[in-house]
Design an enzyme around this catalytic site. Structure first.
Site, mmCIF file in Angstrom:
data_model
loop_
_atom_site.group_PDB
_atom_site.id
_atom_site.type_symbol
_atom_site.label_atom_id
_atom_site.label_comp_id
_atom_site.label_asym_id
_atom_site.label_seq_id
_atom_site.Cartn_x
_atom_site.Cartn_y
_atom_site.Cartn_z
ATOM 1 N N SER A 137 0.819 -1.202 0.000
ATOM 2 C CA SER A 137 0.000 0.000 0.000
ATOM 3 C C SER A 137 0.859 1.262 0.000
ATOM 4 O O SER A 137 0.384 2.336 -0.325
ATOM 5 C CB SER A 137 -0.935 0.023 1.218
ATOM 6 O OG SER A 137 -0.212 0.228 2.391
ATOM 7 N N LYS B 164 0.272 5.109 6.584
ATOM 8 C CA LYS B 164 -0.474 5.977 5.670
ATOM 9 C C LYS B 164 0.099 7.386 5.701
ATOM 10 O O LYS B 164 0.672 7.804 6.702
ATOM 11 C CB LYS B 164 -1.962 6.048 6.079
ATOM 12 C CG LYS B 164 -2.744 4.750 5.871
ATOM 13 C CD LYS B 164 -3.101 4.541 4.416
ATOM 14 C CE LYS B 164 -4.007 3.326 4.236
ATOM 15 N NZ LYS B 164 -3.377 2.079 4.699
#
Lengths: 217, 217
Positions: A117, A157
């Site tokens: 990711s 993130k």
DNA sequence: CATCATAGAGAACACATGTTCTCTTGTCAA
DNA sequence: TTGACAAGAGAACATGTGTTCTCTATGATG
């Protein structure tokens, strides 16, 4: 004010300690820096002592040493178990034999990255993310966050803050941004911010595993 | 076979090291154990050395230490100077406080990556490449190589071998592959192969510095 | 030019400290 | 008892090592 020479002195003493397990004599420091007599080195040593960067026990042999007793390892918190508290020994899966000072902070921890990711930030599947604990989100930083209500796993993130929202962006278009606004904001718990990466395996079979050459041609 | 007395000796040395940051003299060990002269302690020390539990550097002061005292490190060879030999102390710029065993090999070294020629393999500008020394090229591996005749700087490249050629591929289309065939092959000197990466700085301003989001959208 | 500051060379001193020897004491077994 | 053995005391030696002093070379500054 420390000169380049003086930084060399500290670095030599530090690395000597690591390599040998005991401290160097002043003459060994001299030899390491290419000096031939200890006279002038003493000025550097005393200056560094005044700066608070080195310590000694006067007269005792091999006792010049850096002031910071470096903690020798970074705890690896592989995955975050459901049962908190987060930083308890229970979650301490292993220790990386790495001086946290390398990343500019004495109290870092590590998480192993799962999936791709964050591949756009050049963080691969399996990489070890080095995290500095910090609970306030910073705009634009990559952070390890816990999202309450989902499966209790830390994810990496990019944090983007606006007036009333927190957005968590993956560095991979396959993962849509997560947006939390209003009361939802409280669900986002920042564990810390990314300060480094360690990759212990380089995939030989797929040298460019995720961003292939196709991207460039 | 270690007696209780001998375990005390080890424990004292270990805790002295922890408290003081340097090792004890034999007389300080004596004092710690209530002995009044070093003669008999030497027998214990030598016995523990035979057992492989303690180390010393004969004659040197304050060097009795537990065998596991020296925390290993990876030498950082920042750039390769023109004057070889390559692995001499002269080129030893600094030490990374990282156990090389983390990368599966006790004798690795590190090079700081310059530029973005390996960005496709997710190795950024400024990353520390962990290299295992090895002079035979392996097909498909990423290796640190020295090209004779060019500026004497180590570069990281993917090695591709064919019957009579060595090709060095960057992981970035801006850099064309370097091809060496025939007598030219000898110009390529392999220093070692990439076994790991350490990133000590994560760029906050440009989270995706080279492969931007444009690539994905 | 004169002056000052800095870095280093070289010599010298004092003594802490690793190491060895000898002697004493205590323990255990035959 | 005797002998063997281990643990320690005490003394002594050689030298590694912290520290200080003086002198020289170099460069910056006025």
């Amino acid at each position: 004010m420390v000169s380049q020479r003086q930084e060399d002195v500290i670095e030599f003493i530090r690395s000597f300690h690591r390599r040998q397990g005991f401290g160097p004599t002043v003459r060994e420091v001299c030899a390491g820096l290419g000096l031939k007599s200890p006279g002038s080195l003493m000025k550097h040593l005393c200056a560094l002592e005044d700066e608070g960067l080195l310590e000694r026990s006067p007269g005792k042999k091999r006792t010049w040493r850096p002031v910071d007793a470096a903690s020798p390892s970074i705890p690896l918190l592989g995955r975050i178990a459901a049962g908190l508290p987060l930083f308890a020994e229970e979650n301490h899966e292993a220790s990386l034999p790495v001086d946290p000072g390398l990343f500019g902070c004495p109290s870092t921890f590590a998480l192993q990255v799962r999936g791709d990711s964050m591949i756009g930030a050049h963080i691969q599947d399996g990489d070890l993310a080095i995290i500095r604990p910090q609970d306030v989100p910073e705009n634009g930083r990559i952070a390890a966050v816990l999202i309450e209500g989902l499966e209790p796993e830390a994810t990496l993130k990019e944090v983007r803050l606006t007036a009333d929202r927190i957005e968590l962006h993956a560095a991979n278009p396959q993962y849509p941004p997560l947006v939390f606004e209003g009361a939802e904001r409280a669900r986002v718990r920042v564990l810390g911010r990314l300060v480094g990466v360690i990759r212990t395996r380089v995939h030989p079979d797929k040298p460019f595993p995720c961003v292939g050459r196709a991207f460039f041609s």
